[in-house]
Design a protein around this motif. Sequence first.
Motif, PDB file in Angstrom:
ATOM      1  N   GLY A  82      38.192  29.700  48.530  1.00  0.00           N
ATOM      2  CA  GLY A  82      37.881  29.168  46.961  1.00  0.00           C
ATOM      3  C   GLY A  82      38.881  27.897  46.448  1.00  0.00           C
ATOM      4  O   GLY A  82      38.673  27.426  45.667  1.00  0.00           O
ATOM      5  N   LEU A  83      40.179  28.132  47.241  1.00  0.00           N
ATOM      6  CA  LEU A  83      40.967  27.382  46.767  1.00  0.00           C
ATOM      7  C   LEU A  83      40.998  25.848  47.505  1.00  0.00           C
ATOM      8  O   LEU A  83      40.637  25.787  48.691  1.00  0.00           O
ATOM      9  CB  LEU A  83      42.719  27.695  47.144  1.00  0.00           C
ATOM     10  CG  LEU A  83      43.084  29.172  46.417  1.00  0.00           C
ATOM     11  CD1 LEU A  83      44.280  29.434  47.028  1.00  0.00           C
ATOM     12  CD2 LEU A  83      42.980  28.899  45.110  1.00  0.00           C
ATOM     13  N   ALA A  84      41.347  24.717  46.880  1.00  0.00           N
ATOM     14  CA  ALA A  84      41.295  23.325  47.130  1.00  0.00           C
ATOM     15  C   ALA A  84      42.570  23.385  48.285  1.00  0.00           C
ATOM     16  O   ALA A  84      43.692  23.489  47.757  1.00  0.00           O
ATOM     17  CB  ALA A  84      41.348  22.305  46.373  1.00  0.00           C
ATOM     18  N   GLN A  85      42.274  23.056  49.517  1.00  0.00           N
ATOM     19  CA  GLN A  85      43.520  22.657  50.398  1.00  0.00           C
ATOM     20  C   GLN A  85      43.910  21.355  50.380  1.00  0.00           C
ATOM     21  O   GLN A  85      43.196  20.539  50.383  1.00  0.00           O
ATOM     22  CB  GLN A  85      42.774  23.245  51.908  1.00  0.00           C
ATOM     23  CG  GLN A  85      42.817  24.596  52.081  1.00  0.00           C
ATOM     24  CD  GLN A  85      42.017  24.790  53.490  1.00  0.00           C
ATOM     25  OE1 GLN A  85      42.090  24.022  54.258  1.00  0.00           O
ATOM     26  NE2 GLN A  85      41.461  26.349  53.507  1.00  0.00           N
ATOM     27  N   LYS A  86      45.187  21.241  50.422  1.00  0.00           N
ATOM     28  CA  LYS A  86      45.713  19.857  50.238  1.00  0.00           C
ATOM     29  C   LYS A  86      46.731  19.656  51.516  1.00  0.00           C
ATOM     30  O   LYS A  86      47.232  18.702  51.821  1.00  0.00           O
ATOM     31  CB  LYS A  86      46.803  20.023  49.023  1.00  0.00           C
ATOM     32  CG  LYS A  86      46.114  20.189  47.894  1.00  0.00           C
ATOM     33  CD  LYS A  86      47.111  19.887  46.387  1.00  0.00           C
ATOM     34  CE  LYS A  86      46.132  20.162  45.475  1.00  0.00           C
ATOM     35  NZ  LYS A  86      47.078  19.831  44.138  1.00  0.00           N
ATOM     36  N   GLY A  87      46.658  20.432  52.496  1.00  0.00           N
ATOM     37  CA  GLY A  87      47.126  20.049  53.740  1.00  0.00           C
ATOM     38  C   GLY A  87      48.010  21.459  54.169  1.00  0.00           C
ATOM     39  O   GLY A  87      47.688  22.613  53.640  1.00  0.00           O
ATOM     40  N   SER A  88      48.685  21.146  55.374  1.00  0.00           N
ATOM     41  CA  SER A  88      49.360  22.342  55.846  1.00  0.00           C
ATOM     42  C   SER A  88      51.043  22.043  55.727  1.00  0.00           C
ATOM     43  O   SER A  88      51.426  21.018  56.066  1.00  0.00           O
ATOM     44  CB  SER A  88      48.980  22.640  57.324  1.00  0.00           C
ATOM     45  OG  SER A  88      49.152  21.557  58.218  1.00  0.00           O
ATOM     46  N   LEU A  89      51.612  23.127  55.996  1.00  0.00           N
ATOM     47  CA  LEU A  89      53.287  22.945  55.917  1.00  0.00           C
ATOM     48  C   LEU A  89      53.805  23.800  57.105  1.00  0.00           C
ATOM     49  O   LEU A  89      53.356  25.229  57.038  1.00  0.00           O
ATOM     50  CB  LEU A  89      53.706  23.346  54.573  1.00  0.00           C
ATOM     51  CG  LEU A  89      55.234  23.394  54.479  1.00  0.00           C
ATOM     52  CD1 LEU A  89      55.777  22.100  54.448  1.00  0.00           C
ATOM     53  CD2 LEU A  89      55.637  24.096  53.268  1.00  0.00           C
ATOM     54  N   GLN A  90      54.771  23.332  57.994  1.00  0.00           N
ATOM     55  CA  GLN A  90      55.016  24.247  58.864  1.00  0.00           C
ATOM     56  C   GLN A  90      56.541  24.568  58.527  1.00  0.00           C
ATOM     57  O   GLN A  90      57.347  23.727  57.994  1.00  0.00           O
ATOM     58  CB  GLN A  90      55.282  23.270  60.122  1.00  0.00           C
ATOM     59  CG  GLN A  90      55.705  24.246  61.395  1.00  0.00           C
ATOM     60  CD  GLN A  90      55.711  23.572  62.643  1.00  0.00           C
ATOM     61  OE1 GLN A  90      55.758  22.533  62.761  1.00  0.00           O
ATOM     62  NE2 GLN A  90      55.873  24.219  63.931  1.00  0.00           N
ATOM     63  N   TYR A  91      57.012  25.670  58.495  1.00  0.00           N
ATOM     64  CA  TYR A  91      58.471  26.132  58.086  1.00  0.00           C
ATOM     65  C   TYR A  91      58.871  27.434  59.014  1.00  0.00           C
ATOM     66  O   TYR A  91      57.844  27.934  59.548  1.00  0.00           O
ATOM     67  CB  TYR A  91      58.616  26.667  56.619  1.00  0.00           C
ATOM     68  CG  TYR A  91      57.514  27.685  56.311  1.00  0.00           C
ATOM     69  CD1 TYR A  91      57.889  28.896  56.170  1.00  0.00           C
ATOM     70  CD2 TYR A  91      55.898  27.437  55.827  1.00  0.00           C
ATOM     71  CE1 TYR A  91      57.129  29.944  55.790  1.00  0.00           C
ATOM     72  CE2 TYR A  91      55.113  28.211  55.425  1.00  0.00           C
ATOM     73  CZ  TYR A  91      55.595  29.606  55.340  1.00  0.00           C
ATOM     74  OH  TYR A  91      54.672  30.682  55.086  1.00  0.00           O
ATOM     75  N   SER A  92      59.786  27.753  59.038  1.00  0.00           N
ATOM     76  CA  SER A  92      60.540  29.118  59.722  1.00  0.00           C
ATOM     77  C   SER A  92      61.228  29.686  58.753  1.00  0.00           C
ATOM     78  O   SER A  92      61.972  29.157  57.851  1.00  0.00           O
ATOM     79  CB  SER A  92      61.379  28.252  60.756  1.00  0.00           C
ATOM     80  OG  SER A  92      62.690  27.884  60.539  1.00  0.00           O
ATOM     81  N   LEU A  93      61.402  31.101  59.166  1.00  0.00           N
ATOM     82  CA  LEU A  93      62.352  31.904  58.199  1.00  0.00           C
ATOM     83  C   LEU A  93      63.186  32.770  59.313  1.00  0.00           C
ATOM     84  O   LEU A  93      62.846  33.049  60.121  1.00  0.00           O
ATOM     85  CB  LEU A  93      61.255  33.117  57.522  1.00  0.00           C
ATOM     86  CG  LEU A  93      60.138  32.670  56.726  1.00  0.00           C
ATOM     87  CD1 LEU A  93      59.304  33.722  56.288  1.00  0.00           C
ATOM     88  CD2 LEU A  93      60.775  32.004  55.467  1.00  0.00           C
ATOM     89  N   GLU A  94      64.293  32.838  58.852  1.00  0.00           N
ATOM     90  CA  GLU A  94      65.590  33.555  59.437  1.00  0.00           C
ATOM     91  C   GLU A  94      66.294  34.526  58.441  1.00  0.00           C
ATOM     92  O   GLU A  94      66.757  34.030  57.376  1.00  0.00           O
ATOM     93  CB  GLU A  94      66.332  32.174  60.175  1.00  0.00           C
ATOM     94  CG  GLU A  94      67.511  33.282  60.859  1.00  0.00           C
ATOM     95  CD  GLU A  94      68.434  32.009  61.553  1.00  0.00           C
ATOM     96  OE1 GLU A  94      69.560  32.341  61.921  1.00  0.00           O
ATOM     97  OE2 GLU A  94      67.966  30.821  61.615  1.00  0.00           O
TER      98      GLU A  94
END
Length: 171
Positions: free
Chosen positions: A102-114
Motif C-alpha cells: 500500500g505504500l508508494a515505493q521511492k527506491g531501495s537503500l542498501q545499508y549494514s548494521l554492526e
Amino acid sequence: MAPIPAAANSTATTTARTTQSTTAEPGGIDGILNKIPLPRWALIAIAVTVGVIILLCVICIVAKCCCRKKKSKKKDRINLGSINGSTTTSLVQPDMDDLDSGLAQKGSLQYSLEYNFRQEELSVEVKQAQELNGTPDPYAILFLTSHPQKKFETKVHRKTSTPVFNERFTF
C-alpha cells in the motif's frame, strides 16, 4: 533500785528480716535490666526505636527486590551477551515481498548494521541507493526510535538517482 526486766527495756533493738519470693530467675531479664542505669521508660523507648529501625530495613530490602523484578519485566531487553565474538556484522535489505504494497515505493537503500558488544555501540553504514524516483538530490536521515533527538544525515548527492554514500554513523 530495782532491776528492770529485759522485756521492758526500751533500748533493746530487734531486727526484722523480710524475704520476698519471686518467680523470675535471678539472672533473667529483670536482673539485666536492673544493672542498666536507666529508667524503665527509657529502655522501652530504646527498644521500640531499634524495632522500628529493623522493620524499616526489612521493608527497604523487600521493596528493593520487588522493584528490581518489575523493572526487568517492563523493559523487554534482549540478552546479547550470549553471542560469541566482540562484534556482529550483518547486511540488512528487506525483500520486496516483505514491504507493504500500500505504500508508494521511492527506491531501495542498501545499508549494514554492526553492533559492538564490548563498547555497546551500534554502527550503521549507509552504502548506496537505487531506483530513486522523483528525488533529484538524495540524502538519508538516520535516528533510533528510542532516541529520536540524536539524528545523523548523509551528504547530499546532486542530480543522481543512484547515489553511493558509504558513510558510517555510530549510536
